[in-house]
Write a protein that holds these residues in place. Structure first.
Motif, PDB file in Angstrom:
ATOM      1  N   HIS A  50       0.915   5.096  -1.651  1.00 43.14           N
ATOM      2  CA  HIS A  50       1.272   3.685  -1.814  1.00 43.14           C
ATOM      3  C   HIS A  50       0.300   2.959  -2.745  1.00 43.14           C
ATOM      4  CE1 HIS A  50      -1.756   3.149   1.349  1.00 43.14           C
ATOM      5  NE2 HIS A  50      -1.781   1.869   1.022  1.00 43.14           N
TER       6      HIS A  50
ATOM      7  N   THR B  26       1.358   1.224  -6.322  1.00 42.49           N
ATOM      8  CA  THR B  26       0.977  -0.163  -6.612  1.00 42.49           C
ATOM      9  C   THR B  26       0.202  -0.253  -7.919  1.00 42.49           C
ATOM     10  OG1 THR B  26       0.933  -0.709  -4.263  1.00 42.49           O
ATOM     11  CG2 THR B  26      -0.292  -2.169  -5.733  1.00 42.49           C
TER      12      THR B  26
ATOM     13  N   VAL C 213      10.197   0.189  -7.546  1.00 42.19           N
ATOM     14  CA  VAL C 213      10.276   1.301  -6.605  1.00 42.19           C
ATOM     15  C   VAL C 213      11.752   1.574  -6.350  1.00 42.19           C
ATOM     16  CG1 VAL C 213       9.741   2.106  -4.267  1.00 42.19           C
ATOM     17  CG2 VAL C 213       8.078   0.724  -5.519  1.00 42.19           C
TER      18      VAL C 213
ATOM     19  N   LYS D 123      11.161   4.639  -1.454  1.00 40.17           N
ATOM     20  CA  LYS D 123       9.847   4.708  -0.798  1.00 40.17           C
ATOM     21  C   LYS D 123       9.715   6.002  -0.034  1.00 40.17           C
ATOM     22  CE  LYS D 123       8.670  -0.092  -0.121  1.00 40.17           C
ATOM     23  NZ  LYS D 123       8.273  -1.122   0.855  1.00 40.17           N
TER      24      LYS D 123
ATOM     25  N   ARG E  37       3.712   6.905   3.150  1.00 38.77           N
ATOM     26  CA  ARG E  37       2.697   5.960   2.680  1.00 38.77           C
ATOM     27  C   ARG E  37       1.417   6.630   2.196  1.00 38.77           C
ATOM     28  NH1 ARG E  37       1.260   0.644   3.028  1.00 38.77           N
ATOM     29  NH2 ARG E  37      -0.859   0.215   3.658  1.00 38.77           N
TER      30      ARG E  37
ATOM     31  N   TRP F  55       8.508   9.524  -3.104  1.00 42.75           N
ATOM     32  CA  TRP F  55       8.545   8.217  -3.762  1.00 42.75           C
ATOM     33  C   TRP F  55       9.171   8.408  -5.131  1.00 42.75           C
ATOM     34  CZ3 TRP F  55       6.288   3.448  -2.310  1.00 42.75           C
ATOM     35  CH2 TRP F  55       5.504   3.467  -1.158  1.00 42.75           C
TER      36      TRP F  55
END
Length: 108
Positions: free
Chosen positions: A9, A13, A28, A31, A34, A94
Motif C-alpha cells: 500500500h 501511494t 488504483v 486493491k 495491504r 494490486w
C-alpha cells in the motif's frame, strides 16, 4: 541479495503521488493485500499504448520491473482481460495505472 520489501500500500501511494507530481494521473484499478500484495502497473499515455509491468525475480535474488504485456491496437482490452484473470486467481494482487508520457521512469 534480496532487499527488504516496502508494504504494497505504501508503494502504491508513492507511485500515485509521484505520477501526480509530474502532472500525470494515477489510479488504483484493483486493491490487493495491504502489506505483501503483488503489484501490476500499467503505464500509458492518455489512456493508450499501455504496457503492463510486474516485478520478476532475477537470478541474483532481486526483483526487476519487467514489461510482461503491451497493448495490442487490434485488441485494446487484452491487458484489462489479463489482469482481471490474474485478480480472480490472486486476491492479493494490486493493479494500478499510471498515465504520463514518462510513467515507466517511476518504476525503479
Amino acid at each position: 541479495m534480496e532487499t527488504a520489501r516496502i508494504p504494497a500500500h505504501l508503494e502504491v501511494t508513492g507511485l500515485l503521488r509521484a505520477v501526480g507530481a509530474r502532472g500525470g494521473f494515477g489510479t488504483v484499478l484493483a486493491k490487493g493485500e495491504r502489506e505483501a500484495g503483488t503489484l501490476l502497473v500499467i503505464c500509458c499515455h492518455r489512456g493508450t499504448n499501455g504496457i503492463l509491468f510486474e516485478r520478476m525475480p532475477q537470478l541474483d535474488g532481486t526483483r526487476k520491473w519487467t514489461a510482461i504485456k503491451q497493448e495490442n491496437p487490434e485488441n485494446p482490452s487484452e491487458i484489462m482481460e489479463y489482469w482481471q484473470r490474474r485478480k480472480r486467481q490472486d486476491n492479493d494482487l494490486w493493479v494500478i495505472e499510471l498515465d504520463h508520457p514518462e510513467a515507466e521512469r517511476l518504476l525503479i
